[in-house]
Design a protein around this motif. Structure first.
Motif, PDB file in Angstrom:
ATOM      1  N   THR A  13     -43.863  63.413  47.509  1.00  0.00           N
ATOM      2  CA  THR A  13     -42.871  61.878  47.592  1.00  0.00           C
ATOM      3  C   THR A  13     -43.999  61.028  46.924  1.00  0.00           C
ATOM      4  O   THR A  13     -44.946  60.901  47.569  1.00  0.00           O
TER       5      THR A  13
ATOM      6  N   GLU B 120     -38.070  55.878  45.672  1.00  0.00           N
ATOM      7  CA  GLU B 120     -38.727  57.052  46.056  1.00  0.00           C
ATOM      8  C   GLU B 120     -38.279  58.252  45.245  1.00  0.00           C
ATOM      9  O   GLU B 120     -37.281  58.445  45.128  1.00  0.00           O
TER      10      GLU B 120
ATOM     11  N   ALA C  50     -34.567  69.669  48.146  1.00  0.00           N
ATOM     12  CA  ALA C  50     -34.876  69.224  46.848  1.00  0.00           C
ATOM     13  C   ALA C  50     -34.406  70.239  45.900  1.00  0.00           C
ATOM     14  O   ALA C  50     -33.807  70.063  44.837  1.00  0.00           O
TER      15      ALA C  50
ATOM     16  N   THR D 199     -38.992  62.535  44.159  1.00  0.00           N
ATOM     17  CA  THR D 199     -39.436  63.962  44.967  1.00  0.00           C
ATOM     18  C   THR D 199     -39.941  64.655  43.634  1.00  0.00           C
ATOM     19  O   THR D 199     -39.087  65.068  42.716  1.00  0.00           O
TER      20      THR D 199
ATOM     21  N   CYS E  26     -43.965  57.304  45.951  1.00  0.00           N
ATOM     22  CA  CYS E  26     -43.150  55.850  46.419  1.00  0.00           C
ATOM     23  C   CYS E  26     -43.594  54.791  45.424  1.00  0.00           C
ATOM     24  O   CYS E  26     -44.919  54.864  44.932  1.00  0.00           O
TER      25      CYS E  26
END
Length: 545
Positions: free
Chosen positions: A124, A56, A11, A58, A126
């Motif tokens: 995370t 998704e 990340a 991050t 979603c």
């Protein structure tokens, strides 16, 4: 580099890009990031990140804009996750997973959750709102003698896979290394599967929280199992599983070779004492000839008649009759094999069609069965909701503490079988993250209540009891362990007539030995001490002085 550490590094290496799905935040605070105008802007930013990542995003929290490791306090990280959750909800998304690492500015990122200077975490996010839980959901408590195939049967049901003959599917439920090694369950295990219009919705791997969460999200109807312990030394854990959960049905397993044992009779006694509609599964039918299976079924029928219950053979009368007749007096019997999968389609049909027992629509109440701490989230209380419903953000009371007082707490978030939900109602097995208390202060047997409740914890209550088994007599001052809801506490009995003999029913005063609990009239309980066992009903309570 560890796998978890690699997640953070990937990340950081990707960094923030206008068209990317990674976002860096040092921290998020309610006062700043949820202020008028700012909330909408950040929710739109989050939605953009989610869409850029094909559903998704991050979020790296505890870092500077250029990806430097800043590290923030546990309290600041918890608040950041609360704010991120609200932003995600507004953007039609949800937090699916959070991992954290401790930060030591001189040494860098240290092992998960450690570090002197604070936390950095990866959340995370979603696409899709948190799960709604209004669909039917039945909870089944399993019981039976050790090695009679209880955990194996449940493992095959939830996965839809045949067992290898050595209890391979049991491994999906045995959660501790020594349990896997010995093939024995030593604590309660939980499992889930479901149904949709096409039939069973199985779990690919129940040990993966993502797979269990997917079933909760996809199924129209859920079936949760509270898998209890069959080994006699852990009978108290079995009692906790059957008395301390809000169960809809019981599933008692009896091995085709052994037939009913003394432990089988004890477990059946607990199930029936709680007036729980029960199904008997005769297991391992592949290991014996049909004549032995028929003989064991007759033994089970005699056992049920001995306790004034009516057996119903599903092989003779069919699933329709079982669905219509099952009750606290009629007990269906199903022949099964996890190896050949015989009878599992019958259980599937039963669990798909059995009615949900009436929900209690009263005020929210949940007795704490387990507690644990999650880095960046804090204290989590786990249990089965006994009545009412709860939502994220609700203010609650938890207690009683050893001194009889209750503490004010706030619901940070709610999870059901590893899937985050925005609310949950009676009958759900959930983990509730609490703000305002440390995990070390939570104990099994405590209860969560609405903030405006006025609970009166007690040290003493009156009860009507029946002695199921005792070598001599129960006299004044007899001290068994009382299992009431998730409470398991030594208590002194003071019978009205001075004593109770095996088979007797009478009134007794019961006094907890060490501390008060919340007890109410009408609650059922089991008491045991050595081979002495009995059941009771609370008839009167007196507030602690």
């Amino acid at each position: 580099m560890s796998r978890d550490r690699a997640l953070l590094q990937r990340a950081l290496d990707r960094g923030e890009e206008d068209g990317g799905n990674v976002e860096f935040k040092e921290r998020l605070s309610r006062n700043v990031h949820l202020a008028e105008g700012r909330r909408e802007s950040l929710a739109a930013q989050l939605r953009h990140r989610v869409l850029s990542g094909d559903g998704e995003a991050t979020y790296v929290v505890g870092v500077t804009d250029d990806g430097g490791l800043a590290g923030i306090s546990h309290e600041a990280f918890s608040e950041s996750m609360d704010v991120l959750s609200l932003l995600a909800e507004e953007a039609g998304a949800h937090i699916d997973d959070v991992q954290t690492w401790g930060v030591d500015r001189e040494a860098g990122v240290s092992r998960n959750g450690a570090g002197d200077d604070g936390l950095v975490g990866v959340a995370t996010v979603c696409d899709g709102a948190v799960l709604e839980t209004d669909d039917e959901h039945i909870v089944i408590g399993t019981a039976g003698h050790v090695d009679h195939g209880k955990s194996t049967l449940v493992g095959s049901l939830v996965t839809g896979r045949a067992d290898d003959g050595d209890g391979g599917t049991r491994a999906f439920l045995d959660v501790k290394p020594h349990e896997v090694e010995r093939g024995l369950s030593a604590d309660l295990s939980y499992a889930v599967y479901g149904f949709d219009d096409d039939g069973p919705v199985h779990v690919r791997n129940p040990n993966r929280k993502e797979d269990r969460a997917a079933v909760v999200e996809d199924a129209d109807r859920l079936v949760s199992f509270v898998d209890t312990v069959g080994h006699e030394p852990w009978l108290r854990t079995t009692i906790r599983g059957l008395v301390g959960q809000k169960l809809d049905y019981g599933l008692l397993v009896v091995e085709a070779e052994d037939g009913p044992t003394r432990v089988t009779r004890e477990h059946l006694g607990v199930l029936l004492a709680t007036e729980l509609p029960t199904i008997v599964a005769i297991t391992k039918t592949d290991a014996v000839d049909p004549a032995r299976v028929a003989e064991v079924e007759r033994e089970v029928e005699r056992l049920l008649r001995d306790v004034e219950k009516s057996p119903l053979s599903v092989s003779r009368h069919g699933v329709d009759a079982a669905v219509e007749e099952v009750s606290d007096t009629v007990v269906p019997i199903v022949q099964t094999s996890a190896v050949t999968m015989e009878g599992l389609d019958v259980l599937d049909e039963l669990f798909d069609r059995l009615p949900k027992t009436a929900d209690d629509d009263g005020e929210f109440r949940m007795y704490v069965d387990r507690s644990y701490s999650v880095t960046g989230v804090g204290a989590v209380a786990s249990g089965t909701i006994k009545s009412g419903e709860v939502e994220a953000g609700d203010e609650l009371l938890v207690g009683p503490m050893p001194d009889g007082r209750f503490r004010e707490v706030e619901v940070r978030s709610i999870e059901m079988h590893y899937h985050r939900v925005d609310h949950a109602r009676s009958g759900r097995i959930v983990g509730i993250a609490l703000k305002g208390i440390k995990e070390s202060a939570l104990e099994r047997g405590m209860v969560l209540l609405p903030a405006d409740a006025d609970p009166d914890p007690v040290r003493e209550f009156e009860a009507e009891v029946m002695v199921l088994n005792h070598p001599t007599r129960i006299g004044d001052g007899y001290e068994p362990v009382v299992h009431l809801e998730t409470i398991g506490e030594a208590a002194a009995f003071h019978p009205d007539d001075g004593r109770l003999l095996p088979g007797d029913t009478g009134t007794t005063r019961v006094r907890f030995k060490f501390r008060p609990y919340l007890v109410e009239e009408g609650q059922k309980f089991v008491f045991r001490e050595g081979r002495s066992k009995g059941v009771g009903t609370v008839t009167d309570v007196s507030p602690v002085e």
